[in-house]
Enzyme design. Structure first.
Site, PDB file in Angstrom:
ATOM      1  N   ILE A 104      12.390 -74.201 -23.240  1.00 52.63           N
ATOM      2  CA  ILE A 104      13.466 -73.257 -23.549  1.00 52.63           C
ATOM      3  C   ILE A 104      13.562 -72.208 -22.439  1.00 52.63           C
ATOM      4  CG2 ILE A 104      14.399 -71.647 -25.238  1.00 52.63           C
ATOM      5  CD1 ILE A 104      14.262 -74.650 -26.098  1.00 52.63           C
ATOM      6  N   THR A 105      14.637 -72.282 -21.673  1.00 55.34           N
ATOM      7  CA  THR A 105      14.871 -71.355 -20.573  1.00 55.34           C
ATOM      8  C   THR A 105      15.039 -69.937 -21.095  1.00 55.34           C
ATOM      9  OG1 THR A 105      15.953 -73.108 -19.312  1.00 55.34           O
ATOM     10  CG2 THR A 105      16.363 -70.852 -18.598  1.00 55.34           C
ATOM     11  N   GLY A 138       9.402 -82.371  10.618  1.00 56.42           N
ATOM     12  CA  GLY A 138       8.085 -81.990  10.109  1.00 56.42           C
ATOM     13  C   GLY A 138       8.070 -80.610   9.500  1.00 56.42           C
ATOM     14  N   ARG A 176      16.854 -75.500  16.903  1.00 55.36           N
ATOM     15  CA  ARG A 176      15.771 -76.416  17.269  1.00 55.36           C
ATOM     16  C   ARG A 176      16.205 -77.295  18.439  1.00 55.36           C
ATOM     17  NH1 ARG A 176      11.940 -79.164  18.672  1.00 55.36           N
ATOM     18  NH2 ARG A 176      10.591 -80.408  17.300  1.00 55.36           N
ATOM     19  N   GLU A 185      20.623 -79.792 -18.995  1.00 52.12           N
ATOM     20  CA  GLU A 185      21.832 -79.988 -19.802  1.00 52.12           C
ATOM     21  C   GLU A 185      22.236 -81.458 -19.923  1.00 52.12           C
ATOM     22  OE1 GLU A 185      22.143 -77.374 -21.094  1.00 52.12           O
ATOM     23  OE2 GLU A 185      21.946 -75.711 -19.711  1.00 52.12           O
ATOM     24  N   GLN A 218      23.964 -87.375  17.312  1.00 49.73           N
ATOM     25  CA  GLN A 218      24.962 -87.903  16.380  1.00 49.73           C
ATOM     26  C   GLN A 218      24.396 -88.192  14.993  1.00 49.73           C
ATOM     27  OE1 GLN A 218      26.851 -91.190  18.385  1.00 49.73           O
ATOM     28  NE2 GLN A 218      28.314 -89.865  19.417  1.00 49.73           N
TER      29      GLN A 218
END
Length: 385
Positions: free
Chosen positions: A153-154, A339, A267, A362, A278
């Site tokens: 139960i959230t 990585g 990077r 849900e 690509q």
């Protein structure tokens, strides 16, 4: 809410997410807690009452505006959405759809003011299968006595009120009429909240068991003062809940893709940014395509819901597609990071862990596929007849 006011609200929310919520994420991950000051700020912004009618202290947003708001909020880590979405998408929706005038007058202003709520449907032995529900509500004088256990139960550890589904008939009845819904203050004697479960991801979004032992409730705790409408009300609320998860999937997928774009440009390999390669571009493009498709499905389903259509199938389809797409996107983002994507030092691995549950929340993808097919076949057979 009128369009101009809504646009101003979205601009304000976008700045708040980027300037306040995202910088707070590191602390929240370390403490597994949203700072009380941020929750108070969210209350002051009216985020807990965005869909509640203005007469009850809310903003009166329609469903399309609600899902757009969730998309913006979900750009930050998921706990910010989960603290308000159960209240908005589930409990508030159930009260608006199935509550009496007196129940709406009592509870909607409190929820609009920031009262945190939980939605108690799932149990250790049942979730989507209402026939397996074990929580019982039996009449006692002018009221009810509830016994049972709810699972996953959230917001349970923080909730002040819960909407709890319980059997009011031991035998399964047609159209799930054996299930009713009850408005239960969490400080009622007999309510116990279990320890917060440790999860794969979604830090500071807490779930726990709710144990209900001889909980005495007055007659007016029964939603709508009518037995046998709980599961129907829950399912109607789940349409909003599923649209909320779809919106969260879209918002978080965009956050992850933006992160991948930045990393791919920063990077370098073989003397140039990996964004020039690509196959990296293919992963970025596929992710953008899926976000666009998810957004389009979400907006269409929300528009139809606002027009009064039954969107059970559309909401389920949008949730399935958006959550599955989000899963694929965060996986690609880890791949773009290479990585580094596997290291906790970078945010890609967190995106991967956080997003996984969207395919379960849900209604799992598989349950919703069955539900979609069942309604397709029912409509087909009705047409043939």
């Amino acid at each position: 809410m009128d369009a101009e006011t809504f646009d101003q609200f979205i601009d304000q929310l976008r700045r708040y997410v980027r300037d306040r919520l995202i910088p707070a994420e590191k602390e929240i991950i370390e403490t597994d807690t949203i700072p009380p000051a941020i929750i108070d700020e969210m209350r002051e912004m009216g985020l807990f009452g965005i869909t509640i009618p203005e007469e009850y202290g809310g903003a009166g947003m329609n469903i399309a505006q609600y899902t757009r708001t969730i998309r913006e909020l979900a750009y930050a880590m998921p706990c910010f959405r989960s603290i308000i979405s159960i209240t908005i998408g589930m409990v508030t929706s159930a009260l608006k759809n199935g509550g009496t005038r007196e129940q709406r007058q009592e509870w909607l202003p409190k929820l609009a003011g920031g009262m945190i709520a939980s939605f108690g449907l799932t149990e250790p032995g049942s979730g989507s299968d209402s026939a397996g529900m074990q929580t019982m509500a039996v009449r006692s004088g002018n009221g009810w006595v509830l016994n049972g256990t709810k699972r996953y139960i959230t917001n349970a550890p923080q909730a002040e009120v819960a909407l709890i589904m319980a059997r009011t008939s031991r035998e399964p009845l047609p159209k799930n009429a054996h299930v009713s819904a009850f408005i239960v203050p969490m400080n009622t004697p007999g309510i116990t909240v279990g320890k917060s479960d440790k999860k794969m991801g979604q830090a500071a979004s807490h779930i726990a068991d709710v144990i209900v032992e001889d909980v005495h409730l007055p007659a007016d705790a029964l939603l709508g003062l009518e037995e046998g409408k709980g599961f129907i009300t829950a399912m109607k609320s789940l349409d909003n809940g599923r649209l909320s998860v779809a919106a969260a999937s879209v918002g978080y997928a965009q956050r992850a893709l933006d992160s991948a774009l930045r990393y791919a440009n920063e990077r370098k390999a073989f003397g140039e940014p990996i964004a020039n390669f690509q196959l990296i571009q293919q992963m970025l493009a596929e992710s953008d395509i899926e976000i666009y498709a998810s957004t389009t499905m979400l907006e269409d389903a929300a528009r139809r819901a606002d027009a009064g259509e039954n969107v059970l199938r559309k909401a389920a389809a949008a949730k399935v597609f958006a959550s599955e797409a989000c899963g694929r996107i965060v996986d690609r983002v880890v791949q773009v990071y290479g990585g580094a994507g596997y290291l906790a030092e970078y945010e890609a691995e967190r995106f991967f862990r956080d997003a996984r549950v969207y395919r379960i929340y849900e209604g799992t993808t598989q349950i919703l596929q069955l539900q979609i097919a069942k309604h397709m076949l029912r409509e087909f057979n009705a047409g043939v007849a």
